[in-house]
Design a protein around this motif. Structure first.
Motif, PDB file in Angstrom:
ATOM      1  N   VAL A   1      72.396  40.032  88.225  1.00 30.36           N
ATOM      2  CA  VAL A   1      71.633  39.857  86.983  1.00 30.36           C
ATOM      3  C   VAL A   1      70.733  41.068  86.788  1.00 30.36           C
ATOM      4  O   VAL A   1      70.520  41.860  87.710  1.00 30.36           O
ATOM      5  N   ASP A   2      70.216  41.212  85.583  1.00 27.67           N
ATOM      6  CA  ASP A   2      69.433  42.387  85.198  1.00 27.67           C
ATOM      7  C   ASP A   2      67.962  41.996  85.037  1.00 27.67           C
ATOM      8  O   ASP A   2      67.606  41.215  84.149  1.00 27.67           O
ATOM      9  N   ILE A   3      67.080  42.540  85.892  1.00 24.70           N
ATOM     10  CA  ILE A   3      65.667  42.158  85.838  1.00 24.70           C
ATOM     11  C   ILE A   3      64.986  42.656  84.570  1.00 24.70           C
ATOM     12  O   ILE A   3      64.022  42.057  84.090  1.00 24.70           O
ATOM     13  N   LYS A   4      65.493  43.745  84.005  1.00 26.06           N
ATOM     14  CA  LYS A   4      64.860  44.308  82.807  1.00 26.06           C
ATOM     15  C   LYS A   4      65.145  43.460  81.573  1.00 26.06           C
ATOM     16  O   LYS A   4      64.307  43.363  80.678  1.00 26.06           O
TER      17      LYS A   4
ATOM     18  N   ASN B   1      69.267  43.069  89.942  1.00 25.62           N
ATOM     19  CA  ASN B   1      69.471  44.521  89.915  1.00 25.62           C
ATOM     20  C   ASN B   1      68.498  45.226  88.968  1.00 25.62           C
ATOM     21  O   ASN B   1      67.792  44.593  88.189  1.00 25.62           O
ATOM     22  N   LYS B   2      68.513  46.555  89.067  1.00 29.29           N
ATOM     23  CA  LYS B   2      67.710  47.469  88.241  1.00 29.29           C
ATOM     24  C   LYS B   2      66.222  47.384  88.555  1.00 29.29           C
ATOM     25  O   LYS B   2      65.376  47.617  87.688  1.00 29.29           O
ATOM     26  N   VAL B   3      65.917  47.026  89.817  1.00 31.89           N
ATOM     27  CA  VAL B   3      64.518  47.067  90.260  1.00 31.89           C
ATOM     28  C   VAL B   3      64.257  48.503  90.720  1.00 31.89           C
ATOM     29  O   VAL B   3      64.068  48.783  91.894  1.00 31.89           O
ATOM     30  N   ASP B   4      64.310  49.406  89.760  1.00 36.39           N
ATOM     31  CA  ASP B   4      64.150  50.833  90.058  1.00 36.39           C
ATOM     32  C   ASP B   4      62.699  51.192  90.340  1.00 36.39           C
ATOM     33  O   ASP B   4      62.399  52.255  90.882  1.00 36.39           O
ATOM     34  N   ASN B   5      61.819  50.307  89.959  1.00 35.58           N
ATOM     35  CA  ASN B   5      60.392  50.510  90.189  1.00 35.58           C
ATOM     36  C   ASN B   5      59.813  49.200  90.721  1.00 35.58           C
ATOM     37  O   ASN B   5      60.132  48.122  90.229  1.00 35.58           O
ATOM     38  N   GLY B   6      58.959  49.273  91.724  1.00 33.10           N
ATOM     39  CA  GLY B   6      58.419  48.073  92.367  1.00 33.10           C
ATOM     40  C   GLY B   6      57.739  47.116  91.412  1.00 33.10           C
ATOM     41  O   GLY B   6      57.696  45.909  91.653  1.00 33.10           O
ATOM     42  N   LYS B   7      57.223  47.639  90.306  1.00 32.69           N
ATOM     43  CA  LYS B   7      56.489  46.771  89.381  1.00 32.69           C
ATOM     44  C   LYS B   7      57.395  45.713  88.753  1.00 32.69           C
ATOM     45  O   LYS B   7      56.930  44.648  88.334  1.00 32.69           O
ATOM     46  N   TYR B   8      58.719  46.012  88.696  1.00 32.58           N
ATOM     47  CA  TYR B   8      59.629  45.051  88.080  1.00 32.58           C
ATOM     48  C   TYR B   8      59.727  43.760  88.889  1.00 32.58           C
ATOM     49  O   TYR B   8      60.099  42.713  88.367  1.00 32.58           O
ATOM     50  N   MET B   9      59.438  43.842  90.177  1.00 32.52           N
ATOM     51  CA  MET B   9      59.543  42.648  91.018  1.00 32.52           C
ATOM     52  C   MET B   9      58.557  41.574  90.580  1.00 32.52           C
ATOM     53  O   MET B   9      58.718  40.397  90.907  1.00 32.52           O
ATOM     54  N   TYR B  10      57.547  41.956  89.832  1.00 31.64           N
ATOM     55  CA  TYR B  10      56.519  40.998  89.433  1.00 31.64           C
ATOM     56  C   TYR B  10      56.676  40.559  87.981  1.00 31.64           C
ATOM     57  O   TYR B  10      55.783  39.965  87.398  1.00 31.64           O
ATOM     58  N   HIS B  11      57.834  40.938  87.378  1.00 33.61           N
ATOM     59  CA  HIS B  11      58.100  40.465  86.024  1.00 33.61           C
ATOM     60  C   HIS B  11      58.172  38.948  86.018  1.00 33.61           C
ATOM     61  O   HIS B  11      58.662  38.322  86.960  1.00 33.61           O
ATOM     62  N   ASN B  12      57.701  38.369  84.943  1.00 35.47           N
ATOM     63  CA  ASN B  12      57.690  36.917  84.835  1.00 35.47           C
ATOM     64  C   ASN B  12      59.063  36.410  84.392  1.00 35.47           C
ATOM     65  O   ASN B  12      59.231  35.866  83.312  1.00 35.47           O
ATOM     66  N   THR B  13      60.059  36.665  85.230  1.00 32.15           N
ATOM     67  CA  THR B  13      61.424  36.218  84.937  1.00 32.15           C
ATOM     68  C   THR B  13      61.796  35.157  85.951  1.00 32.15           C
ATOM     69  O   THR B  13      61.836  35.419  87.141  1.00 32.15           O
ATOM     70  N   ASP B  14      62.055  33.985  85.475  1.00 27.84           N
ATOM     71  CA  ASP B  14      62.255  32.849  86.364  1.00 27.84           C
ATOM     72  C   ASP B  14      63.710  32.762  86.813  1.00 27.84           C
ATOM     73  O   ASP B  14      64.511  31.988  86.287  1.00 27.84           O
ATOM     74  N   PHE B  15      64.067  33.579  87.803  1.00 29.03           N
ATOM     75  CA  PHE B  15      65.432  33.550  88.319  1.00 29.03           C
ATOM     76  C   PHE B  15      65.689  32.296  89.149  1.00 29.03           C
ATOM     77  O   PHE B  15      66.839  31.958  89.433  1.00 29.03           O
TER      78      PHE B  15
END
Length: 439
Positions: free
Chosen positions: A90-93, A119-133
């Motif tokens: 899946v795409d985090i962005k 995928n596409k966690v090219d920057n550590g900040k994306y790990m904290y996106h409010n995406t409920d996987f």
């Protein structure tokens, strides 16, 4: 039986990028345009001493807008059934889409080991996106960047744990078996031929020209023969390569020729032998690969099986490919399986011929009397002689001839020598290289 791992997800989430990362080379085409991968693409990978097969799949599109979308979904379902473990990408962005939810429901029906790969966690900040996987319903998920490799080590560690828990010993193929590439212009029936060999719809076949865009390989065990069959995209004329994706596909075919042993050049009988067929043939010859010419769809051009029509067609082609005209030409129907049962036996013969080594004394005993009877034409009143010849210890047939004036020997005499070698020794379907040196 080896382990099988399939990568599944909707279009443009980075499946092919991850596939290339794990197999260690750019085997699958990666493009900003979504939906590039259409067939299943196989590769080999290894982590911590464990070998496994990896399968890249087309992007899952539930809309079924056209025949191609439906065929891609069939291929994805086959890849899911074949897999021991599935990497669900899946795409985090972008976040979770309805298609992701539909894929998750599909995967759970098959009761496979599934790792959710964000995928596409090219920057550590994306790990904290409010995406409920979490709502996709999978216990294990991994944050990675397929493009730069971050997080893939942890993912592979877990993947290998699961594979080892299966209790099955993987098989690493050590024997040398021939790689046979099916090449030709678009829509001549390359994928149909491979499906006929395998007796299943392994590759997508439609009447849309250019359906295959990657080079696809599969192990074939048939009628006592074993080989790797490689399906390739159709090679178009340069003037007809209108988009970069077609260019990549053409280059992938060229690269497949470089890494193959034997090429099956398929020709559309209805369209006949065209300039592009000759160009592809010369490319195979230049790369010193074995070759068989397959005239496909022969049932459409000659339904009455008129022998004279077939003979005239063969004579015409041999004139076009001269001087390297000692090539098997088979008339087949890939769709009806007419004539295809002779292909693998002849390919195996050519594979052995490419490795043939002639003893030096035998070669000289045959060739020197020919040179004495028909010496090279004199140049500037210089009498040219060939005193000795030998085959070089190379992977393909190469011969070196020692002469007092090698630089005066003309190309026409070089062809004469090649013809005489072919007359006395079996090098059918195999290009020969000839060199002259000062003695």
């Amino acid at each position: 039986m080896s382990y099988m791992v399939s990568i599944v997800g909707r279009p443009n989430v980075g499946k092919s990028t991850l596939f290339n990362r794990l197999v260690g080379r750019r085997k699958a085409i990666v493009h900003v345009k979504s939906g590039v991968t259409r067939d299943r693409i196989y590769g080999k990978s290894e982590w911590n001493g464990v070998h496994f097969s990896l399968v890249d799949t087309g992007g899952y599109n539930p809309s079924h807008n056209n025949l191609l979308d439906a065929e891609i979904i069939k291929q994805i379902l086959i890849a899911i059934k074949e897999a021991d473990v599935i990497l669900f990408l899946v795409d985090i962005k972008i976040g979770i889409l309805d298609t992701d939810i539909e894929i998750s429901q599909l995967l759970r029906k098959h009761k496979k080991s599934i790792l959710l790969v964000v995928n596409k966690v090219d920057n550590g900040k994306y790990m904290y996106h409010n995406t409920d996987f979490f709502r996709l319903g999978f216990r294990e998920y991994y944050y990675i960047s397929a493009i730069n490799g971050s997080g893939t080590g942890e993912l592979l560690d877990r993947l290998i744990e699961i594979l080892k828990a299966l209790g099955r010993k993987e098989i690493v193929e050590k024997e040398v078996i021939p790689r046979i590439s099916v090449i030709g212009r678009p829509n001549v029936g390359k994928s149909t031929l491979i499906n006929s060999f395998l007796e299943k719809n392994h590759h997508i076949v439609t009447n849309v020209s250019g359906t295959t865009r990657d080079s696809l390989d599969v192990l074939c065990k048939k009628w006592g023969y074993k080989c790797i069959l490689v399906d390739t995209p159709g090679v178009r004329k340069k003037s007809k390569i209108s988009e970069s994706l077609e260019f990549y596909s053409t280059m992938r075919t060229v690269k497949s020729i470089e890494y193959t042993d034997i090429c099956l050049l398929m020709v559309d009988a209805v369209r006949g032998w065209e300039a592009q067929d000759r160009n592809i043939f010369r490319l195979v010859e230049k790369n010193q690969k074995g070759i068989i010419i397959l005239i496909n769809k022969w049932d459409l051009l000659n339904p009455g099986k008129n022998c004279s029509i077939q003979k005239n067609f063969e004579i015409f082609i041999r004139k076009k490919i001269a001087p390297f005209d000692n090539v098997p030409i088979l008339f087949i129907s890939a769709k009806n399986k007419d004539g295809i049962y002779n292909i693998l036996p002849i390919a195996d013969q050519i594979f052995q011929i490419r490795k043939k080594r002639l003893k030096t004394n035998l070669l000289n005993r045959v060739m020197l009397p020919i040179f004495q009877k028909n010496p090279p034409p004199s140049v500037q009143k210089k009498l040219i002689t060939i005193k000795y010849c030998t085959q070089l210890p190379t992977s393909t047939p190469k011969f070196i001839f020692f002469s007092n004036f090698p630089h005066y020997i003309k190309e026409s005499y070089k062809r004469f020598i090649e013809n005489k070698i072919r007359d006395h020794f079996d090098f059918r379907g195999v290009p020969i290289q000839i060199f002259f040196r000062k003695k």
